[in-house]
Design an enzyme around this catalytic site. Sequence first.
Site, PDB file in Angstrom:
ATOM      1  N   GLN A  96       5.338   8.202   3.077  1.00 10.96           N
ATOM      2  CA  GLN A  96       4.038   8.449   3.177  1.00 10.96           C
ATOM      3  C   GLN A  96       3.253   9.543   3.987  1.00 10.96           C
ATOM      4  O   GLN A  96       2.448   9.972   3.989  1.00 10.96           O
ATOM      5  CB  GLN A  96       3.285   7.221   3.440  1.00 10.96           C
ATOM      6  CG  GLN A  96       1.511   6.907   2.951  1.00 10.96           C
ATOM      7  CD  GLN A  96       1.441   6.480   1.650  1.00 10.96           C
ATOM      8  OE1 GLN A  96       2.053   5.801   0.919  1.00 10.96           O
ATOM      9  NE2 GLN A  96       0.570   7.347   1.036  1.00 10.96           N
ATOM     10  N   LYS A  99       2.448   1.986   5.639  1.00 16.53           N
ATOM     11  CA  LYS A  99       2.475   1.290   4.344  1.00 16.53           C
ATOM     12  C   LYS A  99       2.759  -0.415   4.945  1.00 16.53           C
ATOM     13  O   LYS A  99       3.362  -0.605   5.990  1.00 16.53           O
ATOM     14  CB  LYS A  99       3.831   1.572   3.642  1.00 16.53           C
ATOM     15  CG  LYS A  99       3.780   1.207   2.326  1.00 16.53           C
ATOM     16  CD  LYS A  99       3.281   2.329   1.371  1.00 16.53           C
ATOM     17  CE  LYS A  99       3.128   2.061  -0.026  1.00 16.53           C
ATOM     18  NZ  LYS A  99       2.744   3.179  -0.680  1.00 16.53           N
ATOM     19  N   GLY A 124      -4.201  -0.098  -2.213  1.00 18.44           N
ATOM     20  CA  GLY A 124      -3.192  -0.694  -3.128  1.00 18.44           C
ATOM     21  C   GLY A 124      -1.915  -0.061  -3.499  1.00 18.44           C
ATOM     22  O   GLY A 124      -1.806   1.053  -2.948  1.00 18.44           O
ATOM     23  N   ASP A 125      -1.209  -0.728  -3.928  1.00 19.59           N
ATOM     24  CA  ASP A 125       0.223  -0.105  -4.621  1.00 19.59           C
ATOM     25  C   ASP A 125       0.588  -1.281  -5.453  1.00 19.59           C
ATOM     26  O   ASP A 125       0.017  -1.790  -5.953  1.00 19.59           O
ATOM     27  CB  ASP A 125       1.290  -0.127  -3.368  1.00 19.59           C
ATOM     28  CG  ASP A 125       2.560   0.622  -3.641  1.00 19.59           C
ATOM     29  OD1 ASP A 125       2.591   1.906  -3.573  1.00 19.59           O
ATOM     30  OD2 ASP A 125       3.476   0.132  -4.084  1.00 19.59           O
TER      31      ASP A 125
HETATM   32  N1  GLU Z   1       0.135   3.274  -2.589  1.00 22.56           N
HETATM   33  C1  GLU Z   1      -0.261   4.675  -3.016  1.00 22.56           C
HETATM   34  C2  GLU Z   1       0.662   5.712  -2.344  1.00 22.56           C
HETATM   35  O1  GLU Z   1       1.989   5.204  -2.854  1.00 22.56           O
HETATM   36  C3  GLU Z   1      -1.598   5.031  -2.377  1.00 22.56           C
HETATM   37  C4  GLU Z   1      -1.972   4.809  -0.945  1.00 22.56           C
HETATM   38  C5  GLU Z   1      -3.416   5.047  -0.334  1.00 22.56           C
HETATM   39  O2  GLU Z   1      -4.190   5.069  -1.362  1.00 22.56           O
HETATM   40  O3  GLU Z   1      -3.465   4.681   0.585  1.00 22.56           O
HETATM   41  O4  GLU Z   1       0.477   7.056  -2.272  1.00 22.56           O
END
Ligand code: GLU
Length: 447
Positions: free
Chosen positions: A113, A128, A167-168
Amino acid sequence: MNVEEKVSDFYQQVLRRNAGEPEFHQAVSEVLDSLKVVLEKDPHYADQGLIQRLCEPERQLIFRVPWVDDQGVVQVNRGFRVQFNSVLGPYKGGLRFHPSVNLGIIKFLGFEQIFKNSLTGLPIGGGKGGSDFDPKGKSELEIMRFCQSFMTELHRHIGEYRDVPAGDIGVGGREIGYMFGQYRRLANQHESGVLTGKGLTWGGSLVRTEATGYGVVYFASKMLEAHGESFDGAKVIVSGSGNVAIYAIEKAQQLGATVVGFSDSSGYVSTPNGVDVELLKDVKEVRRARVAEYVAAAEGAEFHEGGNIWELAADVALPCATQNELNGEDAKVLAANGVRYVAEGANMPSTPEAVEVFREKGVNFAPGKAANAGGVATSALEMQQNATRDSWSFEYTDERLQKIMENIFTTCASTAATYDHEGDYVIGANIAGFKKVANAMLAQGIV
Ligand code: GLU
């Protein structure tokens, strides 16, 4: 020490200090591998313990999440939030609720990320979180009680300027709603910028739902275009059938492609005449059912229980399910069946062996940290709207998303070329993502 030895030394330190976390090792190894090229040219990036600091999260939280199920039985899950790097902005990244979640998985996702968020060009750091809670088969009230308990601990660690979850896998609009409600109650303020992916009437952004899937296709379109091709008339396979997959399918078909298959963990569905996206949305988003239900209602679709979707012939493959879902053998089959482009909608769906096969066979490959950045980028646009108490139109937001994805593509392509690896978007993404973070870390001192 030469660069090879230095990088190997960094990696050995990571292995030693993070035992039993294979996904984290994999994510770090892939980035360090690309950084060899940078360190040859710019050795100062190994100074000030920069790489060691980058591989060590700023903060890692692990907490108990107790809740009571519908039978009155106490359940205990484990909650995580890894606040990896805030040099470019508040920690930003999703929450994953899935039984496979453990610290190593959250660390791999948090590490990825950092670079993904850097590539968006927007002011967001990397983090995360999640839980080993399994939302499958849970009642609406059980989901709500779990989300409330999870937020009861998490709320003290997050905030508009501190850490902004979203979300994820296993966390969508419904879960964000329950968590936002509990945050608002505990913090005694309506702080819309604390979570993204919110409902449209209380601070959410248009296009956030579609953003990751649309973004993958925008990125892939640029990649196809660079080779004189387009989605128009192309055959596409998409693994998964969750939020990312659904909107990747929708956008690919809007651009004239035929999506010939999608999947879930029970098998895959072949759709030689394309996917009925409205039906798929109804099955997955409204009924929350398995893909087999789609087949029952769709003409020409066939369910292959336990089957491997990578056996379908196509021009483009979009892995949109989960990490390590596509291995070296699958990659060989894809290449043999004519797939020339792969863009990752999920986080790290291709194993290192698969990526190597793509390189050998000349398959153009877009890594997730670049190709799936549209979701988090639109989250950052949601934060902008929250900060200015504004809400933008669908068209305007979608245009911004499209520009961001095109810029990421251009950045990856030009960075790869600058470092003499033209067309290697893995190297391009890792180096471009890294340099922005690294320069900011050097400027801000040893912290
Ligand atoms: N979970 C998503 C990613 O893997 C979005 C994360 C977010 O919007 O903060 O990037």
